[in-house]
Scaffold this active site. Structure first.
Site, PDB file in Angstrom:
ATOM      1  N   PRO A   2     106.288  31.583  40.557  1.00 36.06           N
ATOM      2  CG  PRO A   2     104.395  30.620  39.622  1.00 36.06           C
ATOM      3  CD  PRO A   2     105.885  30.495  39.678  1.00 36.06           C
ATOM      4  CD  GLU A   3     108.762  34.742  45.368  1.00 34.88           C
ATOM      5  OE1 GLU A   3     108.605  35.363  46.434  1.00 34.88           O
ATOM      6  OE2 GLU A   3     109.774  34.878  44.660  1.00 34.88           O
TER       7      GLU A   3
END
Ligand SMILES: [Zn+2]
Length: 296
Positions: A2-3
């Site tokens: 996840p960014e």
């Protein structure tokens, strides 16, 4: 992994579920989640806290309580939340469950177990985050000059520089490649070698690629899920990431893959020209330089 777009999507979905609610019962079953602190102790501290707001800085999800304390969650590789108003099915990868005062549950699952939960006291929160995370690239006040300041003087490849969370908050391997493609910059270009126009293009590229990710509710390559169990859709719109051999949508050249800073890196060899090597550029400049010297 996840960014910013994925964490922001989770934040937007969790905010209406958590804000105003009390953590009635907290069960943390994986000691890695809170280490070096005892999970039982952290769970006990969390019980009774009422959520004021669900916030985000970079890839940190910040659950701020009315007491001023905050729970900092980092999803790392495979962390995800699931909210359910009618019980939870068995899940071997569940690491924690929060029962809210409306009877619903927020479960945290993490296959690789790199995610972290950290409960901070009011006076610790901002300093902890500021030390690890740079400016928010989607903030109203964020400008190209802020990016320029961070890249200035850095000999590292620009991709490595923007993966550093203190350069731009929330950019990871996916959105770094996407941003560099949008900016037409080769990922191995030394950060300090970018001219003002290139920095502006990168600034726009970072913001556009992150916004595109948020619009499609993040990208699900493997484990990332929204808190209702759905997958994100941004992976269907990647320009270069994971698209080795496919034609560049701008010029048709097959997307190439290299390694930069130890990370798989996708780019278009035509749109993103490798900077001219030192030797070649100095030899081509030599005549001009000597003529300037003689005239001086
Ligand atoms: Zn191209």
């Amino acid at each position: 992994m996840p960014e910013l777009p994925e964490v922001e999507t989770v934040r937007r979905r969790l905010a209406p579920v958590l804000e105003g609610r009390v953590f009635e019962r907290v069960e943390i079953t994986d000691p890695r989640l809170t280490r070096p602190l005892d999970p039982l102790e952290v769970a006990g501290e969390l019980e009774g806290e009422r959520v004021a707001v669900v916030d985000r800085r970079g890839k940190y999800l910040i659950v701020r309580f009315e007491s001023g304390r905050a729970l900092l969650v980092h999803l790392r590789m495979t962390g995800s939340f699931l909210h359910s108003a009618n019980g939870l099915a068995d899940d071997a990868h569940r690491r924690a469950v929060v029962r809210l005062d409306d009877g619903s549950d927020v479960a945290y699952r993490d296959v690789r177990r790199f995610g972290t939960w950290l409960l901070l006291e009011p006076e610790e929160v901002e300093a902890y985050v500021d030390e690890r995370v740079g400016r928010e690239p989607l903030a109203e006040a964020y400008r190209a000059k802020h990016l320029a300041e961070k890249l200035n003087g850095r000999r590292a490849p620009v991709k490595a520089a923007i993966l550093d969370q203190r350069t731009v908050a929330g950019v990871g391997n996916i959105y770094a490649d996407e941003a560099l493609w949008r900016a037409r910059i080769h990922p191995l270009t030394p950060a300090a070698a970018l001219g003002p126009e290139e920095v502006k293009a990168l600034y726009r590229g970072v913001r556009e690629s992150l916004r595109a990710g948020i619009r499609r509710q993040g990208s699900t390559l493997r484990d990332y899920r929204l808190p209702n169990g759905e997958e994100g859709g941004a992976q269907h719109e990647f320009k270069v990431y994971g698209r080795g051999g496919e034609p560049c949508e701008r010029c048709g050249t097959p997307i190439d893959k290299i390694r930069v800073a130890g990370r798989g890196t996708w780019y278009c060899p035509t749109c993103q020209r490798r900077p001219v090597a030192q030797a070649a550029s100095s030899s081509s400049r030599r005549p001009a330089r000597s003529s300037r010297h003689s005239s001086a």
